[in-house]
Write a protein that holds these residues in place. Sequence first.
Motif, PDB file in Angstrom:
ATOM      1  N   LEU A  34     -54.174  78.123  41.828  1.00 60.99           N
ATOM      2  CA  LEU A  34     -53.514  78.520  40.583  1.00 60.99           C
ATOM      3  C   LEU A  34     -53.711  77.444  39.523  1.00 60.99           C
ATOM      4  O   LEU A  34     -53.496  76.257  39.782  1.00 60.99           O
ATOM      5  CB  LEU A  34     -52.015  78.741  40.813  1.00 60.99           C
ATOM      6  N   ARG A  35     -54.113  77.856  38.330  1.00 62.08           N
ATOM      7  CA  ARG A  35     -54.282  76.924  37.218  1.00 62.08           C
ATOM      8  C   ARG A  35     -53.145  77.034  36.211  1.00 62.08           C
ATOM      9  O   ARG A  35     -53.123  76.344  35.207  1.00 62.08           O
ATOM     10  CB  ARG A  35     -55.622  77.210  36.517  1.00 62.08           C
ATOM     11  N   ALA A  36     -52.190  77.914  36.493  1.00 58.26           N
ATOM     12  CA  ALA A  36     -51.110  78.205  35.546  1.00 58.26           C
ATOM     13  C   ALA A  36     -50.124  77.049  35.433  1.00 58.26           C
ATOM     14  O   ALA A  36     -49.958  76.243  36.359  1.00 58.26           O
ATOM     15  CB  ALA A  36     -50.364  79.466  35.989  1.00 58.26           C
ATOM     16  N   LYS A  37     -49.468  76.992  34.278  1.00 60.48           N
ATOM     17  CA  LYS A  37     -48.343  76.078  34.100  1.00 60.48           C
ATOM     18  C   LYS A  37     -47.130  76.724  34.758  1.00 60.48           C
ATOM     19  O   LYS A  37     -46.759  77.846  34.423  1.00 60.48           O
ATOM     20  CB  LYS A  37     -48.089  75.829  32.613  1.00 60.48           C
ATOM     21  N   ILE A  38     -46.510  76.021  35.706  1.00 59.36           N
ATOM     22  CA  ILE A  38     -45.490  76.631  36.562  1.00 59.36           C
ATOM     23  C   ILE A  38     -44.140  75.960  36.355  1.00 59.36           C
ATOM     24  O   ILE A  38     -44.041  74.735  36.306  1.00 59.36           O
ATOM     25  CB  ILE A  38     -45.907  76.530  38.044  1.00 59.36           C
ATOM     26  N   SER A  39     -43.099  76.782  36.283  1.00 52.45           N
ATOM     27  CA  SER A  39     -41.731  76.276  36.220  1.00 52.45           C
ATOM     28  C   SER A  39     -41.027  76.610  37.527  1.00 52.45           C
ATOM     29  O   SER A  39     -40.944  77.786  37.907  1.00 52.45           O
ATOM     30  CB  SER A  39     -40.976  76.904  35.043  1.00 52.45           C
TER      31      SER A  39
END
Length: 267
Positions: free
Chosen positions: A143-148
């Motif tokens: 995953l390359r997403a910005k994750i919270s």
Amino acid sequence: MQELEGFAMPRKSPIFDGFALLWGMLFSGIFLTSTPVMACPTSCHCIEKSGMTVVQCMSRNLEKIPSDIPRDTVVLLLASNHITHIPNHAFKELNYLQELDLSNNDIETVDVGAFQGVSDSLLVLDLSNNRIQSVPKEAFARLRAKISLSNNPWHCECTLQEVLRELRLDPETVNEVICHTAVQEEYAGKSVIQVLDSGINFCNFHHKTTDVAMFITMFGWFTMVIAYVIYYVRHNQEDARRHLEYLKSLPSSSQISKDFDTISTVL
């Protein structure tokens, strides 16, 4: 015919024509930038905005992720529901998905293949304010997403450390990823990132715990073997002693011969 020819249609004023044109442009612009999308899940509201399909399913009392989400969805909003589980391949056909909001749900478990199919396209993933304690290492693979991940009851141990090492966490909420419990109680209630930045390695605790458990298991088996050997020896010694006493209690051959001679003389 003369009356008709003498009758002239009233002409529209230039002001009216301009207003009508402006209103028509605004009206058509609204529908060009925000038009309903066909084949939308019954519990959701779908629109197409600036060429992107947005599926809004917030606060709809959903207990699971809808299975009929349009394949061209770019933004999927599932916040504030009662979803408890993200199964394998939940979003596998959403090849254009860029933003996924699953915040403020009751999510406890995330399967290994939960985000397979969207790892290349997803840019934003929000899992904050759920009930997640741990996740498999492979769940966020590639995953390359910005994750919270803030405001979840995380259990701080080796697996979580390895997961966080590979993620691109949202910098605005990174300090809100708190150890609810930990392999060492002293770290409970502290920010995971701050603990790791201080040099703590949860994987060392994991290895030590494993070594201790293995030592205890081996010691238990060794004790059982020794106890069995001792029991076996003592049991054999007792049998040997009883057998010896039995042999001693038997009359000797000389005594038997004397008794036989005595009987013969009497006869």
